[in-house]
Design a protein around this motif. Structure first.
Motif, PDB file in Angstrom:
ATOM      1  N   ARG A   1       0.827  -1.204   0.000  1.00 14.20           N
ATOM      2  CA  ARG A   1       0.000   0.000   0.000  1.00 14.20           C
ATOM      3  C   ARG A   1       0.864   1.257   0.000  1.00 14.20           C
ATOM      4  NH1 ARG A   1      -5.567  -0.087   1.224  1.00 14.20           N
ATOM      5  NH2 ARG A   1      -5.333   2.152   0.982  1.00 14.20           N
ATOM      6  N   VAL A   2       1.939   1.229   0.786  1.00 13.69           N
ATOM      7  CA  VAL A   2       2.797   2.415   0.870  1.00 13.69           C
ATOM      8  C   VAL A   2       3.462   2.668  -0.476  1.00 13.69           C
ATOM      9  CG1 VAL A   2       4.901   3.325   1.902  1.00 13.69           C
ATOM     10  CG2 VAL A   2       3.134   2.323   3.347  1.00 13.69           C
ATOM     11  N   ILE A   3       3.896   1.579  -1.108  1.00 14.58           N
ATOM     12  CA  ILE A   3       4.538   1.761  -2.416  1.00 14.58           C
ATOM     13  C   ILE A   3       3.517   2.279  -3.430  1.00 14.58           C
ATOM     14  CG2 ILE A   3       5.606   0.518  -4.335  1.00 14.58           C
ATOM     15  CD1 ILE A   3       6.970  -1.224  -2.175  1.00 14.58           C
ATOM     16  N   LEU A   4       2.297   1.809  -3.298  1.00 13.95           N
ATOM     17  CA  LEU A   4       1.248   2.246  -4.231  1.00 13.95           C
ATOM     18  C   LEU A   4       0.966   3.740  -4.117  1.00 13.95           C
ATOM     19  CD1 LEU A   4      -1.544  -0.451  -4.407  1.00 13.95           C
ATOM     20  CD2 LEU A   4      -0.387   0.695  -6.295  1.00 13.95           C
ATOM     21  N   ILE A   5       1.286   4.319  -2.961  1.00 10.51           N
ATOM     22  CA  ILE A   5       1.026   5.748  -2.772  1.00 10.51           C
ATOM     23  C   ILE A   5       1.766   6.565  -3.831  1.00 10.51           C
ATOM     24  CG2 ILE A   5       1.481   7.688  -1.226  1.00 10.51           C
ATOM     25  CD1 ILE A   5       0.729   5.962   1.090  1.00 10.51           C
ATOM     26  N   ILE A   6       2.962   6.123  -4.175  1.00  9.21           N
ATOM     27  CA  ILE A   6       3.776   6.924  -5.101  1.00  9.21           C
ATOM     28  C   ILE A   6       3.112   7.103  -6.468  1.00  9.21           C
ATOM     29  CG2 ILE A   6       6.006   7.045  -6.281  1.00  9.21           C
ATOM     30  CD1 ILE A   6       7.108   5.647  -3.668  1.00  9.21           C
ATOM     31  N   PRO A   7       2.749   5.999  -7.161  1.00 12.39           N
ATOM     32  CA  PRO A   7       2.049   6.242  -8.440  1.00 12.39           C
ATOM     33  C   PRO A   7       0.738   7.003  -8.275  1.00 12.39           C
ATOM     34  CG  PRO A   7       2.032   3.912  -7.856  1.00 12.39           C
ATOM     35  CD  PRO A   7       2.987   4.585  -6.930  1.00 12.39           C
TER      36      PRO A   7
ATOM     37  N   GLY B   1      -3.374  14.316   0.004  1.00 13.71           N
ATOM     38  CA  GLY B   1      -3.555  13.004  -0.630  1.00 13.71           C
ATOM     39  C   GLY B   1      -2.807  11.939   0.157  1.00 13.71           C
ATOM     40  N   THR B   2      -1.555  12.236   0.511  1.00 13.28           N
ATOM     41  CA  THR B   2      -0.772  11.275   1.273  1.00 13.28           C
ATOM     42  C   THR B   2      -1.447  10.983   2.607  1.00 13.28           C
ATOM     43  OG1 THR B   2       1.129  12.357   0.315  1.00 13.28           O
ATOM     44  CG2 THR B   2       1.560  10.766   2.062  1.00 13.28           C
ATOM     45  N   LEU B   3      -1.893  12.051   3.259  1.00 17.66           N
ATOM     46  CA  LEU B   3      -2.540  11.854   4.562  1.00 17.66           C
ATOM     47  C   LEU B   3      -3.774  10.958   4.432  1.00 17.66           C
ATOM     48  CD1 LEU B   3      -2.285  15.386   6.185  1.00 17.66           C
ATOM     49  CD2 LEU B   3      -1.187  13.265   6.916  1.00 17.66           C
ATOM     50  N   ILE B   4      -4.558  11.219   3.397  1.00 17.00           N
ATOM     51  CA  ILE B   4      -5.768  10.421   3.225  1.00 17.00           C
ATOM     52  C   ILE B   4      -5.416   8.967   2.931  1.00 17.00           C
ATOM     53  CG2 ILE B   4      -7.760  10.048   1.709  1.00 17.00           C
ATOM     54  CD1 ILE B   4      -8.006  13.068   1.494  1.00 17.00           C
ATOM     55  N   LEU B   5      -4.401   8.782   2.076  1.00 15.30           N
ATOM     56  CA  LEU B   5      -4.006   7.417   1.740  1.00 15.30           C
ATOM     57  C   LEU B   5      -3.477   6.693   2.973  1.00 15.30           C
ATOM     58  CD1 LEU B   5      -2.332   8.030  -1.727  1.00 15.30           C
ATOM     59  CD2 LEU B   5      -4.506   6.912  -1.264  1.00 15.30           C
ATOM     60  N   VAL B   6      -2.644   7.389   3.743  1.00 15.32           N
ATOM     61  CA  VAL B   6      -2.096   6.757   4.943  1.00 15.32           C
ATOM     62  C   VAL B   6      -3.230   6.438   5.924  1.00 15.32           C
ATOM     63  CG1 VAL B   6      -0.710   7.196   6.999  1.00 15.32           C
ATOM     64  CG2 VAL B   6       0.198   7.735   4.745  1.00 15.32           C
ATOM     65  N   ALA B   7      -4.140   7.382   6.063  1.00 21.31           N
ATOM     66  CA  ALA B   7      -5.268   7.159   6.969  1.00 21.31           C
ATOM     67  C   ALA B   7      -6.048   5.924   6.521  1.00 21.31           C
ATOM     68  CB  ALA B   7      -6.180   8.373   6.986  1.00 21.31           C
ATOM     69  N   ASN B   8      -6.180   5.754   5.222  1.00 22.62           N
ATOM     70  CA  ASN B   8      -6.926   4.604   4.740  1.00 22.62           C
ATOM     71  C   ASN B   8      -6.196   3.298   4.989  1.00 22.62           C
ATOM     72  OD1 ASN B   8      -9.598   5.118   3.546  1.00 22.62           O
ATOM     73  ND2 ASN B   8      -8.467   6.728   2.512  1.00 22.62           N
ATOM     74  N   VAL B   9      -4.863   3.351   4.896  1.00 19.43           N
ATOM     75  CA  VAL B   9      -4.101   2.145   5.228  1.00 19.43           C
ATOM     76  C   VAL B   9      -4.323   1.814   6.701  1.00 19.43           C
ATOM     77  CG1 VAL B   9      -1.801   1.164   5.429  1.00 19.43           C
ATOM     78  CG2 VAL B   9      -2.372   2.577   3.459  1.00 19.43           C
ATOM     79  N   LEU B  10      -4.249   2.857   7.543  1.00 17.46           N
ATOM     80  CA  LEU B  10      -4.470   2.637   8.978  1.00 17.46           C
ATOM     81  C   LEU B  10      -5.859   2.058   9.219  1.00 17.46           C
ATOM     82  CD1 LEU B  10      -2.848   5.795  10.568  1.00 17.46           C
ATOM     83  CD2 LEU B  10      -1.990   3.436  10.533  1.00 17.46           C
ATOM     84  N   ILE B  11      -6.805   2.546   8.477  1.00 17.45           N
ATOM     85  CA  ILE B  11      -8.171   2.066   8.672  1.00 17.45           C
ATOM     86  C   ILE B  11      -8.301   0.620   8.230  1.00 17.45           C
ATOM     87  CG2 ILE B  11     -10.440   2.285   7.615  1.00 17.45           C
ATOM     88  CD1 ILE B  11     -10.162   5.279   8.246  1.00 17.45           C
TER      89      ILE B  11
END
Ligand code: ADP
Ligand code: MG
Lengths: 326, 638, 327
Positions: free
Chosen positions: C10-16, C304-314
């Motif tokens: 998921r973290v790697i996917l954040i980049i693209p 965007g990063t914050l939202i993506l990270v929050a979603n991973v946490l969720i």
């Protein structure tokens, strides 16, 4: 009747719904003797589950209410107990297993957690002891490798296995009475027999009294000592298994017999009773079975039949089918 | 040709002639029967199809402007003009108007009629908005209006140092504009501030007109909190994206002159300015190469010059500054600092906000002595001295930051001063601190040099500009004591009546230095006609707009010049709201409705009765052909 | 897939994803008419196009958008977000000055909303159709139907003007603004006071929604067989509700909260405007209005990063709550 473990007298349970009052139990009398297995049969919607829930005082309220009657357990009227005293009885003296093992176990807790919960609650064991007991119980109901499986979540078990877990849970406090509400209805045919056998063996082993609910007469043929037949909120016939299976008097019981799938025949065909279980908001007048009954006469329509005891055999019908041999 | 033939031809000719004559007669007979009536000017034209359709635009944002544009829009069909109404994003509107080559219409990404507001100075120089050489995209003449006399007046007024003569030019020019109507000035809003009623020394003028913050005081309070609706972005010394950046700048840095509370130019840093000998300035034409550089399309526009004719004007001014002006770090200001600041402002690389004006003013300088700078005139301008009002910064502090070359822009932006770290000016306030999107804090300059010249010390220990975007929130802040003054840009006039009724609150008003207007694309074929423009001007219910949309806090518009200015021509009357007059003007422009009643009945038994002209002509032509053909055949037989 | 691989993936996917988002934002930005320099200079008298072009070239605005995007991407690869056209400061610095302010009340609002919504929803579900239930649901309906802007102003009027308990806006009282103010206890207490109204306003808006969600989710769960099982064991009603029912009822709530993070962030510009709060939401709108391109992209990327990270946490918490979930 000192050896009656449970005695239900004139029990009325109604549901107050938006559409009207559902008279789910309209005066039930029933007793279970110590150590025996009572089979309770009837089509879906006859009030079997409500009877069981009434005993445990778990009828969902609202909309349900037990409005009349007595439920004597070891001579104590359960309906008069306080809620906290009643909790002492649930899961400890009387426990219950449900129809659908798929949904009866909480999916987010481990089996260990759910088993321990009841053991710790009623037996005052500490966590470690309770866990040991849980593993023993799993072993008892035939779950292989119980030490490992106890840590699993319900979804990691098959349907039959889940029902075994349920049974383990229900028996873990050594209850005096087990209510099994259609314990095999939702299981594979191959597993059904195993589970029934197990219940049968365990109750013999542990001396547990069993109330076995089913809509399928065939299921209880081998297991029960007595059989009660329910129809539309009434107990219409009661007797020892032998009598009910071989000399039933009530037309409904007879119809139920005919509806049992006969595996012996070439083509397995499920007989059905014509018509459907009536709406319990506006039940039929007189004998509730009369609209579906082949033998109904004017009196059936007008008056509720009086129940009659002949020895150990109770039947509630204007035209008891005497001498009917099956 | 025998007799028979001749007879036949004669008969035929008669038939032919009769039919022709009849056909003509028939035509006249019918024409006489058409009833033509003129639709009276008092009648509403909106029930007829419009003369033409155009698109009217306005930027989204200013509610009152949106409303008045729409109100005018609803009037126009009544004089036969259909205008589609479009509210546009500000950026879109700017693009359509200021990047509009050769007056493109709305359908070509230009505009037809638009509205927005200009703010103008005390000393009007409408040249850039109205002169034909300043048509977009070169200048701000978005209307593409061209009028030789107006051009002449503007050019003359622009370089006249004598204010009386200059006034004559500008008053005449306003008469021309009133007649030609490239702009319809709709209203002049009032500025309105609200403050605690104990506030003292407040002029009720915009800081851009009169930097009076030093004279403000509130008895018993050492900190004055001024609520502003937009952010002060940072300590940008050369450029500010909101007016508040400029406000704060003006309290820390100072200029040579500024307006007093009567809007007269009075010296601050300057001691005096002495005119040098006059010379003749040759017309400055934009050469082809520089026009080409602007945009390839531009040279097709009517771009000529900045200075159309030779002008006699002083070659330079010797500007002397006061002695003993101290920067906040205790160093005295000298002519070196003035020169360096001027040089920085004229460099395109510092991205100085006022570059456009200053570049024309400043033609280089020479240090005469410690306090005197000889400033050469770049281009003659009537308000030359006023236009020298750029901030004077200490060279010894900022001199290391480049003012030319590519590093200048980034250098200033990345400098300490832009971060609010080393902010050294000479004004009555010292920079204290700043936080993005929150506040600016100024501190009283305890060692202010002004006292010996009669310039006031700051009246409070701290002045805080606090960002409060919402009007209602700012008003609550005023009532709870979290703010002391609420700025005029909240459009307080909208809640003016409520504020007047609030105890402990005092209101300050003044006419705005600017005007809200409609303006036309004069290259639009319909709007090119000045009578159409006049007609539209008479569709505007200016008093109604002031009363209903501004709650009475405004003045009906007349001239595109600031009302409080000496240059405002008070003889020009505002256009009446008069639709009949407007229709009359439309008639003068050639737009009039006629009712033609087509019912035709011809009396008597004439041949043409009941038939149309066309039929008769067709019959005539057929007869002619038949006659000719017969005549030809008969002839051949001979 | 194990938890660790899942997170890594998921973290790697954040980049693209960030590259995609930034590309779209760039494209959209250049579709907006006018750029920063146009807006800055257009209304200044005497601006000639040569000068405008000169200033544009300083900022690189004379290049086509994809070239500018490419340059931006190159910078971004070194984690440099460029600098603001308007203020001249680094975008990371500008965002840094505001991001804490935004996250503080946003997180508090989520916490507040959950802290209020869960008990309210449970009470309302357990006592379905009771007076309490009706009260909670009416309040929730009101809360859902009020726009944040209006709710904010009401809160200001009530708590700042009428009651005078809380400041009407901003992040600090005037006495705490300035260079030499010590950041001591009273400073932070003052900050917390200022934080209260934005938190309350934004929190209330989502509380209303969450309470309804908890209630309906809870009602569904209470009908489940395993709740009957739990009761049949003789467990106390409290244990049945808070242990057996709540955890199951939280599953849809958590899912929705994940989506809500983006939604509440969407409420940031209005909330921050009403309360003069120096956060990213207001700044974002400001940047769009002024076409401050790098700031727009910068904020998009950070949020965007914050939202993506929050979603991973969720997702992780979901897995933790519901063992049936497989990554
Ligand atoms: N929660 C409830 N609300 C309303 N009616 C109910 C409820 N539970 C059971 N009933 C009604 O009570 C009657 C008996 O149901 P039940 O005891 O479940 O039948 P079964 O014999 O199949 O177990 C049915 O008519 C059913 O509709
Ligand atoms: Mg049932």
């Amino acid at each position: 009747m000192a050896d009656n473990l449970l005695e239900i007298k004139g029990l009325k349970t109604y549901f107050y719904t938006e559409d009207g009052i559902v008279r789910a139990l309209e005066g039930i009398d029933l007793h279970i003797e110590q150590g025996e297995t009572l089979g309770l049969v009837g089509e879906s919607g006859c009030g079997k589950t409500v009877t069981a829930l009434s005993v445990l005082r778990l009828v969902p309220d609202p909309p349900g209410k037990i409005i009349e009657g007595e439920i004597l357990f070891e001579g104590v009227n359960l309906l008069a107990l306080s809620e906290s005293d009643m909790r002492q009885i649930r899961g400890n003296d009387i426990s219950m297993i449900f129809q659908d093992p798929q949904s009866a176990l909480n999916p987010v807790f481990t089996v260990d957690n759910q088993l321990r919960e009841v053991i710790e609650l009623h037996q005052g064991l500490d966590k470690k002891e309770a866990r040991q007991k849980a593993i023993e119980m799993l072993d008892l109901v035939g779950i292989p490798d119980p030490e490992a499986r106890v840590e699993d979540y319900p979804h990691q078990f098959s349907g039959g296995m889940k029902q075994r877990v349920m049974i383990a849970m229900a028996l873990s406090c050594n209850p005096k009475m087990l209510i099994a509400d259609e314990p095999t209805t939702n299981l594979d045919v191959t597993v059904q027999a195993q589970v029934l056998d197990m219940i049968n063996n365990l109750r013999k082993e542990l001396g547990t009294t069993v109330l076995l609910i089913t809509h399928n007469l065939g299921v209880i043929a081998e297991m029960s000592d007595h059989v009660g037949v329910m129809y539309a909120g009434r107990l219409v016939e009661y007797g020892d298994a032998d009598t009910i299976f071989h000399a039933p008097l009530h037309p409904y019981t007879i119809a139920l017999h005919e509806a049992v799938p006969r595996v012996t025949e070439k083509k397995q065909k499920l007989g059905v009773i014509k018509g459907v279980v009536p709406n319990l908001i506006y039940p039929p007048s007189g004998c509730r079975f009369h609209p579906r009954c082949d033998f109904s006469t004017e009196v059936c329509e007008k008056e509720q039949p009086k129940g009659e005891w002949v020895g150990d055999h109770y039947v509630e019908c204007w035209h008891r089918r005497e001498g009917t041999k099956l | 040709m025998n007799v028979k033939t001749r007879k036949v031809s004669m008969v035929l000719s008669i038939v032919l002639l009769t039919s022709l004559v009849l056909s003509l007669f028939g035509t006249t007979a019918i024409a006489q029967e058409q009833q033509i009536t003129k639709v009276p000017f008092t009648e509403d034209y909106s029930k007829y199809p419009p003369f033409f359709t155009i698109t009217q635009i306005a930027p989204i944002g200013n509610k009152v402007r949106e409303q008045y544009t729409q109100a005018v829009n609803l009037e126009m069909p009544k004089i036969g003009i259909q205008a589609d109404f479009k509210l546009l994003e500000f950026g879109d509107l700017i693009n359509r108007e200021f990047n509009n080559y050769y007056g493109k219409a709305y359908s070509e990404d230009g505009f037809d009629i638009s509205s927005f507001g200009w703010s103008v100075g005390v000393d009007p120089d409408p040249f850039d908005i109205f002169h034909s050489s300043a048509m977009t995209p070169i200048g701000n003449n978005v209307t593409f209006w061209y009028c030789p006399e107006s051009d002449e007046m503007l050019a003359k007024a622009r370089v006249e140092l004598n204010q009386e003569t200059r006034k004559d030019y500008l008053w005449r020019w306003q008469e021309i504009v009133a007649d030609e109507k490239p702009y319809c000035v709709v209203y002049i809003p009032l500025n309105m501030w609200a403050s605690v009623d104990t506030l003292d020394g407040f002029s009720g003028l915009l800081w851009t007109q009169n930097y009076d913050a030093a004279s403000w005081s509130i008895p018993g309070k050492d900190t004055i909190v001024y609520a502003t609706p937009a952010a002060v972005e940072g300590m940008l010394v050369w450029r500010w994206n909101s007016v508040y950046g400029y406000y704060c700048n003006q309290q820390i840095f100072q200029t040579l002159w500024q307006n007093d509370e009567n809007l007269n130019q009075s010296p601050v840093l300057a001691d005096s300015a002495t005119e040098g000998p006059t010379i003749v300035f040759a017309p400055s034409m934009l050469d082809d190469a520089s026009i080409e550089a602007l945009a390839p399309d531009v040279k097709k526009c009517n771009v000529s010059s900045k200075l159309a004719e030779p002008v006699v004007f002083p070659e330079y001014f010797d500007i002397k500054i006061k002695e003993g002006i101290m920067f906040h770090d205790g160093v005295e200001m000298t002519s070196e600092d003035i020169k360096w600041s001027f040089d920085a402002c004229v460099s395109p690389d510092t991205a100085f906000q006022g570059y456009g004006t200053f570049r024309d003013v400043y033609g280089g300088s020479e240090i005469i002595d410690k306090y005197t700078l000889r400033v050469f005139v770049g281009m003659p301008h009537a308000a030359w001295l006023r236009n020298c009002d750029v901030n004077i910064l200490p060279k010894h502090v900022y001199g290391s930051i480049p003012i030319t070359g590519a590093e200048a822009a980034t250098g200033w932006m990345e400098s300490d001063v832009n971060r609010g770290e080393t902010v050294i000016g000479s004004g009555p306030f010292v920079f204290d601190s700043w936080e993005a999107d929150q506040y600016w804090k100024l501190k009283k300059n305890a060692d202010y040099w002004g006292a010996k010249y009669g310039l006031p010390d700051a009246g409070c220990d701290f002045l805080v500009l606090k960002l409060i975007p919402e009007r209602e929130a700012a008003r609550v802040a005023l009532e709870t004591g979290e703010a002391d003054i609420v700025d005029t840009y909240y459009n307080l006039t909208i809640i003016g009546e409520e504020l007047e009724a609030t105890p402990g609150v005092k209101l300050w008003t003044s006419e705005q230095f600017g005007y809200q207007h409609l303006h036309f694309n004069c290259r639009n074929p319909y709007l090119a006609n000045k009578y159409v423009r006049q007609a539209i001007s008479h569709c505007i219910d200016r008093q109604g707009i002031v009363d209903n949309l501004l709650g009475g806090y405004g003045v009906p518009g007349r001239n595109p010049v600031a009302v409080p200015s000496w240059a405002f021509n008070t003889n020009v009357a505002p256009d009446s709201y008069d639709l009949a007059k407007a229709r009359e003007l439309m008639d003068m422009a050639g737009y009039r409705f006629y009712i033609i009643e087509k019912e035709v009945t011809v009396e008597g038994g004439e041949a043409g009765a009941g038939t149309s002209t066309t039929t008769l002509i067709v019959i005539g032509i057929v007869a002619l052909i038949v006659g000719l053909a017969i005549g030809y055949m008969v002839k051949k037989k001979d | 897939m194990g938890m660790r691989e899942y997170i890594l993936k998921r973290v790697i996917l954040i980049i693209p994803m960030l590259m995609g988002i930034s590309f779209i934002v760039f494209m959209l930005m250049y579709l907006m008419p006018g750029d920063a320099v146009d807006l800055m200079l257009a209304l200044q008298p005497d601006t000639d196009p040569a000068y405008v072009a000169h200033i544009k070239s300083i900022y690189g605005l004379d290049q086509p958008w994809y070239i500018q995007y490419f340059y931006w991407l190159k910078q971004f690869a070194t984690l440099n977000l460029g600098s603001s056209f308007l203020s001249g400061r680094d975008v990371s610095e500008e965002i840094g000055a505001r991001v804490v302010n935004t996250l503080s009340y946003q997180l508090l609002a989520v916490v507040f909303s959950i802290a209020v919504a869960i008990p309210a929803g449970i009470v309302s579900a357990v006592k379905q159709y009771s007076k309490t239930d009706n009260l909670v649901m009416t309040a929730a309906l009101l809360g859902v139907s009020f726009p944040i802007f209006f709710l904010g102003l009401m809160n200001i009027f009530l708590f700042a003007l009428i009651l005078g308990w809380l400041p009407s806006g901003g992040a600090h009282s005037t006495v705490f603004l300035g260079r030499d103010i010590p950041h001591d206890f009273s400073y932070y207490l003052d900050y917390l006071k200022h934080l209260a109204l934005p938190t309350l306003t934004l929190g209330l808006a989502s509380t209303a929604y969450n309470a309804r969600l908890v209630r309906s989710s809870m009602l569904n769960v209470l009908r489940e067989d395993y709740i009957m099982t739990a009761r049949a064991k003789g467990l106390k009603e409290r244990v049945v509700v808070y242990k057996h029912a709540l955890r199951n009822a939280m599953l849809p709530v958590i899912t929705v909260t994940g989506m809500q993070i983006a939604l509440t962030l969407g409420g940031a510009p209005i909330t921050e405007t009403v309360f003069s709060w120096p956060g990213l939401g207001k700044y974002f709108v400001y940047a769009i209005q002024h076409r401050d391109y790098f700031v727009i992209v910068g904020i998009t990327v950070v949020l965007g990063t914050l939202i993506l990270v929050a979603n991973v946490l969720i997702d992780i918490s979901y897995k933790w709550l519901d063992p049936r979930v497989e990554f």
